[in-house]
Design a protein around this motif. Structure first.
Motif, mmCIF file in Angstrom:
data_model
loop_
_atom_site.group_PDB
_atom_site.id
_atom_site.type_symbol
_atom_site.label_atom_id
_atom_site.label_comp_id
_atom_site.label_asym_id
_atom_site.label_seq_id
_atom_site.Cartn_x
_atom_site.Cartn_y
_atom_site.Cartn_z
ATOM 1 N N GLN A 62 3.849 120.528 13.534
ATOM 2 C CA GLN A 62 2.889 119.842 12.688
ATOM 3 C C GLN A 62 3.076 120.342 11.263
ATOM 4 O OE1 GLN A 62 -0.975 121.058 14.096
ATOM 5 N NE2 GLN A 62 -0.379 123.199 14.173
ATOM 6 N N ALA A 63 2.713 119.516 10.311
ATOM 7 C CA ALA A 63 2.812 119.939 8.925
ATOM 8 C C ALA A 63 1.803 121.047 8.641
ATOM 9 C CB ALA A 63 2.555 118.749 8.001
ATOM 10 N N SER A 64 2.149 121.934 7.730
ATOM 11 C CA SER A 64 1.227 122.996 7.346
ATOM 12 C C SER A 64 1.282 123.208 5.842
ATOM 13 C CB SER A 64 1.553 124.302 8.077
ATOM 14 O OG SER A 64 2.817 124.792 7.685
ATOM 15 N N ILE A 65 0.175 123.701 5.320
ATOM 16 C CA ILE A 65 0.050 124.014 3.902
ATOM 17 C C ILE A 65 -0.050 125.523 3.780
ATOM 18 C CG2 ILE A 65 -1.410 123.710 1.859
ATOM 19 C CD1 ILE A 65 -2.403 121.175 3.767
ATOM 20 N N GLY A 66 0.616 126.078 2.797
ATOM 21 C CA GLY A 66 0.573 127.518 2.591
ATOM 22 C C GLY A 66 0.199 127.858 1.158
ATOM 23 N N PHE A 67 -0.297 129.064 0.979
ATOM 24 C CA PHE A 67 -0.610 129.552 -0.359
ATOM 25 C C PHE A 67 -0.272 131.033 -0.407
ATOM 26 C CE2 PHE A 67 -3.138 131.355 -3.738
ATOM 27 C CZ PHE A 67 -3.054 130.409 -4.748
ATOM 28 N N ALA A 68 0.640 131.414 -1.312
ATOM 29 C CA ALA A 68 1.071 132.803 -1.447
ATOM 30 C C ALA A 68 0.239 133.488 -2.524
ATOM 31 C CB ALA A 68 2.554 132.867 -1.799
ATOM 32 N N PHE A 69 -0.603 134.442 -2.131
ATOM 33 C CA PHE A 69 -1.401 135.168 -3.107
ATOM 34 C C PHE A 69 -0.545 136.167 -3.884
ATOM 35 C CE2 PHE A 69 -4.483 133.879 0.115
ATOM 36 C CZ PHE A 69 -5.487 133.324 -0.669
ATOM 37 N N ASP A 70 0.517 136.663 -3.269
ATOM 38 C CA ASP A 70 1.357 137.697 -3.871
ATOM 39 C C ASP A 70 2.770 137.189 -4.090
ATOM 40 O OD1 ASP A 70 -0.800 139.531 -3.471
ATOM 41 O OD2 ASP A 70 -0.122 139.812 -1.400
ATOM 42 N N SER A 71 3.517 137.895 -4.923
ATOM 43 C CA SER A 71 4.952 137.655 -5.003
ATOM 44 C C SER A 71 5.571 138.011 -3.656
ATOM 45 C CB SER A 71 5.588 138.520 -6.092
ATOM 46 O OG SER A 71 5.021 138.251 -7.353
ATOM 47 N N GLN A 72 6.546 137.219 -3.223
ATOM 48 C CA GLN A 72 7.235 137.500 -1.975
ATOM 49 C C GLN A 72 8.730 137.273 -2.167
ATOM 50 O OE1 GLN A 72 5.583 136.001 1.710
ATOM 51 N NE2 GLN A 72 3.625 135.553 0.742
ATOM 52 N N ARG A 73 9.538 138.096 -1.522
ATOM 53 C CA ARG A 73 10.990 137.973 -1.635
ATOM 54 C C ARG A 73 11.624 138.188 -0.286
ATOM 55 N NH1 ARG A 73 8.954 141.307 -5.435
ATOM 56 N NH2 ARG A 73 8.697 140.314 -7.453
ATOM 57 N N GLY A 74 12.690 137.455 -0.037
ATOM 58 C CA GLY A 74 13.400 137.594 1.223
ATOM 59 C C GLY A 74 14.487 136.561 1.321
ATOM 60 N N MET A 132 9.643 137.932 -12.885
ATOM 61 C CA MET A 132 8.458 138.299 -12.119
ATOM 62 C C MET A 132 8.737 139.526 -11.271
ATOM 63 S SD MET A 132 5.365 137.059 -11.978
ATOM 64 C CE MET A 132 4.212 138.333 -11.490
ATOM 65 N N ARG A 133 9.947 139.618 -10.729
ATOM 66 C CA ARG A 133 10.305 140.792 -9.932
ATOM 67 C C ARG A 133 10.312 142.049 -10.805
ATOM 68 N NH1 ARG A 133 14.786 139.119 -8.300
ATOM 69 N NH2 ARG A 133 16.238 140.256 -9.615
ATOM 70 N N LEU A 134 10.857 141.953 -12.014
ATOM 71 C CA LEU A 134 10.848 143.092 -12.932
ATOM 72 C C LEU A 134 9.418 143.512 -13.266
ATOM 73 C CD1 LEU A 134 13.698 142.092 -15.437
ATOM 74 C CD2 LEU A 134 13.772 143.876 -13.683
ATOM 75 N N LEU A 135 8.558 142.517 -13.499
ATOM 76 C CA LEU A 135 7.159 142.826 -13.801
ATOM 77 C C LEU A 135 6.473 143.506 -12.628
ATOM 78 C CD1 LEU A 135 5.848 139.688 -15.731
ATOM 79 C CD2 LEU A 135 5.819 142.056 -16.543
ATOM 80 N N ASP A 136 6.702 142.986 -11.422
ATOM 81 C CA ASP A 136 6.071 143.579 -10.235
ATOM 82 C C ASP A 136 6.500 145.032 -10.060
ATOM 83 O OD1 ASP A 136 4.480 141.499 -9.423
ATOM 84 O OD2 ASP A 136 5.941 140.646 -8.057
ATOM 85 N N GLU A 137 7.786 145.305 -10.256
ATOM 86 C CA GLU A 137 8.288 146.678 -10.112
ATOM 87 C C GLU A 137 7.687 147.584 -11.184
ATOM 88 O OE1 GLU A 137 12.469 146.068 -10.340
ATOM 89 O OE2 GLU A 137 12.666 145.368 -8.252
ATOM 90 N N PHE A 138 7.586 147.075 -12.398
ATOM 91 C CA PHE A 138 7.005 147.845 -13.498
ATOM 92 C C PHE A 138 5.522 148.119 -13.258
ATOM 93 C CE2 PHE A 138 4.998 147.717 -17.822
ATOM 94 C CZ PHE A 138 5.485 148.933 -18.269
#
Length: 267
Positions: free
Chosen positions: A45-57, A170-176
């Motif tokens: 079934q279709a689903s909707i998502g919302f990422a509150f945080d930065s995510q990487r993978g 954004m990744r640089l900012l998150d690490e900083f």
């Protein structure tokens, strides 16, 4: 409600926050805590998502080609029915998932993520707060339908625009930010990291994430505090200082304002 929870933890924490779920009317809603995960499934079934945080993978959506992904914070996502999904992340991030349970398909045949939509951000924050407080009598069906319309209606047709704040930046900012959370951190330092003026940085950051740098910084302090509460036995006063809050009382006030619950309630 198990039909939506396709994410399997890679390294489960002994004190991990639970998956919070509610099923109401024709909707199933769940809040997945920040954690490493690996998942592979065909969406029934279709689903909707919302990422509150930065995510990487790495992921593959609707194809067998696996490639790196970087999800921006506050990004709206959509997975259509029948889509073959593989996704894996060693850091994960807090994530809201919504699907219908009555067999009625949500419109849309192409997956997307990183869609910044102010109304979707507002709805997702309200739903997260209600899930954390276990408020089962909240207006879930209205919220779920409104968020579905943001993901599948005319609002979903616009092209996402990140401007100067790219996923790499954004990744640089998150690490900083992660390395500096135990002390004061201002917009000037974040803008300087990217070589941007403060005014331009603030406008570009809001365009890319839907919120101000200051608001995002508070979110990162809260996320780190929740992780320390989950994975350590440190006192709340120690956690508050480690995350850049002036005191335990300051941290508690921020928790109540942003999440609707106190640190003691979550722990």
């Amino acid at each position: 409600m198990t039909l939506m929870n396709h994410r399997n933890r890679l390294q489960p924490s002994l004190l991990s926050e639970p998956v919070r779920r509610v099923e109401t009317g024709t909707w199933a809603i769940e809040l997945l805590p920040s954690a490493a995960y690996s998942t592979r499934y065909v969406a029934t079934q279709a689903s909707i998502g919302f990422a509150f945080d930065s995510q990487r993978g790495v992921h593959a959506l609707g194809s067998d080609r696996v490639h790196p992904f970087e999800a921006m914070p506050n990004g709206l996502a959509f997975v259509p029915a029948g889509c073959d999904v593989f996704s894996e992340s060693l850091m994960g991030g807090e994530y809201l998932r919504i699907a219908r349970t009555d067999g009625i398909l949500l419109t849309g045949d192409r997956p997307f993520n990183n869609r910044i939509d102010q109304q979707a951000i507002h709805l997702a924050l309200r739903m997260r707060g209600a899930l954390l407080r276990a408020c089962v009598e909240d207006d879930w069906e209205t919220w779920a339908l409104a968020l579905a319309q943001r993901a599948t209606g005319d609002a979903a047709l616009s092209t996402p625009c990140q401007g100067a704040i790219t996923p790499r930046r954004m990744r640089l900012l998150d690490e900083f930010i992660e390395a500096s959370l135990d002390g004061p951190l201002g917009v000037s330092a974040m803008a300087g990291l990217l070589g941007l003026s403060e005014g331009y940085f603030m406008r570009a950051f809001r365009l890319a994430t839907g919120k101000s740098p200051h608001s995002y910084l508070i979110d990162r302090r809260l996320a780190k505090a929740r992780a320390l509460m989950r994975d350590s036995t440190a006192r709340l006063s120690e956690i508050a200082l480690a995350c850049g809050f002036n005191s335990q009382a300051h941290m508690a006030t921020t928790f109540k304002q942003r999440l609707g619950v106190s640190p003691m309630q979550l722990r």
